[in-house]
Design an enzyme around this catalytic site. Sequence first.
Site, short mmCIF file in Angstrom:
data_model
loop_
_atom_site.label_atom_id
_atom_site.label_comp_id
_atom_site.label_asym_id
_atom_site.label_seq_id
_atom_site.Cartn_x
_atom_site.Cartn_y
_atom_site.Cartn_z
N GLU A 89 0.81 -1.21 0.00
CA GLU A 89 0.00 0.00 0.00
C GLU A 89 0.84 1.26 0.00
O GLU A 89 2.04 1.23 0.30
CB GLU A 89 -0.88 0.00 1.24
CG GLU A 89 -0.04 0.10 2.47
CD GLU A 89 -0.77 -0.29 3.73
OE1 GLU A 89 -1.74 -1.04 3.65
OE2 GLU A 89 -0.34 0.18 4.77
N CYS A 102 3.34 8.31 0.95
CA CYS A 102 4.16 7.35 1.69
C CYS A 102 4.17 6.03 0.92
O CYS A 102 3.11 5.46 0.67
CB CYS A 102 3.53 7.19 3.07
SG CYS A 102 4.28 5.92 4.07
N CYS A 109 7.97 -7.20 6.29
CA CYS A 109 9.13 -6.46 6.80
C CYS A 109 9.84 -7.32 7.84
O CYS A 109 9.20 -7.97 8.66
CB CYS A 109 8.67 -5.16 7.45
SG CYS A 109 10.02 -4.10 7.99
N CYS A 113 8.80 -4.23 14.30
CA CYS A 113 8.46 -3.28 15.38
C CYS A 113 7.15 -3.75 16.00
O CYS A 113 6.22 -4.12 15.27
CB CYS A 113 8.30 -1.87 14.81
SG CYS A 113 9.79 -1.24 14.02
N CYS A 116 3.83 -2.26 14.71
CA CYS A 116 3.65 -2.09 13.27
C CYS A 116 3.13 -3.37 12.65
O CYS A 116 3.69 -4.45 12.83
CB CYS A 116 4.97 -1.69 12.61
SG CYS A 116 4.82 -1.47 10.83
N GLY A 156 7.93 -2.29 4.82
CA GLY A 156 9.28 -2.74 4.48
C GLY A 156 10.39 -1.86 5.02
O GLY A 156 10.15 -0.77 5.53
N SER A 188 13.27 6.46 5.11
CA SER A 188 13.17 6.16 6.54
C SER A 188 13.75 4.78 6.83
O SER A 188 13.51 3.84 6.08
CB SER A 188 11.69 6.19 6.94
OG SER A 188 11.55 5.98 8.32
N ASN A 287 -0.62 4.93 16.75
CA ASN A 287 -1.89 4.65 16.10
C ASN A 287 -2.28 3.24 16.55
O ASN A 287 -1.49 2.32 16.38
CB ASN A 287 -1.67 4.64 14.58
CG ASN A 287 -2.66 5.50 13.84
OD1 ASN A 287 -3.78 5.71 14.30
ND2 ASN A 287 -2.24 5.99 12.70
N CYS A 331 1.27 2.27 9.02
CA CYS A 331 1.85 1.43 7.98
C CYS A 331 1.43 -0.03 8.09
O CYS A 331 1.41 -0.62 9.14
CB CYS A 331 3.36 1.62 7.99
SG CYS A 331 4.35 0.44 8.80
N1 SAH Z 1 11.33 0.23 8.07
C1 SAH Z 1 11.39 1.65 7.89
C2 SAH Z 1 10.24 2.16 7.05
C3 SAH Z 1 8.88 1.97 7.71
S1 SAH Z 1 8.36 3.47 8.34
C4 SAH Z 1 11.43 2.35 9.22
O1 SAH Z 1 11.18 1.70 10.22
O2 SAH Z 1 11.74 3.53 9.25
C5 SAH Z 1 8.05 3.15 9.98
C6 SAH Z 1 7.29 4.32 10.54
O3 SAH Z 1 5.88 4.05 10.46
C7 SAH Z 1 7.58 4.48 12.01
O4 SAH Z 1 8.72 5.28 12.24
C8 SAH Z 1 6.33 5.19 12.45
O5 SAH Z 1 6.50 6.57 12.24
C9 SAH Z 1 5.24 4.67 11.52
N2 SAH Z 1 4.35 3.70 12.18
C10 SAH Z 1 4.25 2.38 11.97
N3 SAH Z 1 3.29 1.83 12.75
C11 SAH Z 1 2.78 2.83 13.48
C12 SAH Z 1 1.76 2.91 14.47
N4 SAH Z 1 1.07 1.84 14.88
N5 SAH Z 1 1.49 4.14 14.99
C13 SAH Z 1 2.18 5.24 14.57
N6 SAH Z 1 3.14 5.22 13.65
C14 SAH Z 1 3.44 4.04 13.10
#
Ligand code: SAH
Length: 342
Positions: A89, A102, A109, A113, A116, A156, A188, A287, A331
Amino acid sequence: MTALAALDLAALEALFTEWGEPRYRAAQVFDAVQAKGVLDPAAMTTLPAALRERLARETTIATRVVEAQASEDGTTKYLFELEDGKRVEAVLIPEGSRKTLCVSTQVGCPIRCVFCASGIAGLIRNLTVAEIHEQVLHVRHLLGERPSNIVVMGMGEPLLNLPNLVEAIKLWTHENGLHFSPRRITVSTAGTPSKVDRLAKLDLGVHLAISLHAADDEVRGKLVPGSPAGRTQDLIDAGARFARKTGRDVTVEYVLIAGENDTPDQAEKLGALVAGRHIHVNLIPLNPVTHRPDLHAPSGIAAKAFAQRLRDQGTSVTLRTQRGDDIAAACGQLALERSLAE
Ligand code: SAH
């Protein structure tokens, strides 16, 4: 078969020479695809029918938009299906005169995290150049204008698919294509210092965001388990080197989670990590995600107190408001919900 969107002007000229087509046709097709985002040869009505048919037969479109879902605040989420049926997406976030897109670089991935949705099933595969690039082209076409900014913050880990990302960036910045200034592109990463150094060395002119989410190895090891352990300081050091070498912005992304990483201790440590290094800190209240109902964003008061603690240490900070949470625009969420429903 080659994806049409991955062919740069020279490749297109070589192909058309081979096909016995006049050279100017390459520029015409390049303009339709790369500047206007028209991916389907059948829609390139300035071309002779035979050429349109040959392009349709001998090149492919790597992605198909299967859903565009708009949020009440104007955020739009685009779901793409790839040729093997996998889904990724992109999310368009309007903010004043800006329209930031974005984009994703992998299916799944490996970073995992905890908050995520992209990492739940681990890494499935890298996206190809065309699969990364076409997300922007489709949105350009559907929107009738170019997004103003690109953030590589979708599904990713971009630095683990760097060669394909670099080719996509070259196409985004091509002067006869979308002609993005690299200053309007941010990559990022949650990843490794050596990869950040490699990106700096490529000197693409893009900005860098580091998904830190914790200020010491212990908390980061819990929240970002797929990132190499014991590397919080090294990652910030690499970010500082990137800023020095490229002169571009480096931002730390920090998703605030109540009781996990929003303590005064983490604020003190984070302030110390970035002190004097020209690194801006972007605080993002979590989120909510369905796979971890136990994780919550801190209260507004607690988030503001965390930000204030950083400011008191001289850190440059913004506290972001949540966007698109009514359509699960954090994401990975939409693709995940769809795959669970199937
Ligand atoms: N792997 C890379 C690219 C993914 S971006 C990286 O980690 O930078 C990851 C970003 O998505 C995080 O820094 C955060 O800003 C956002 N993100 C992912 N899940 C989220 C959530 N549940 N709530 C808020 N931000 C989130």
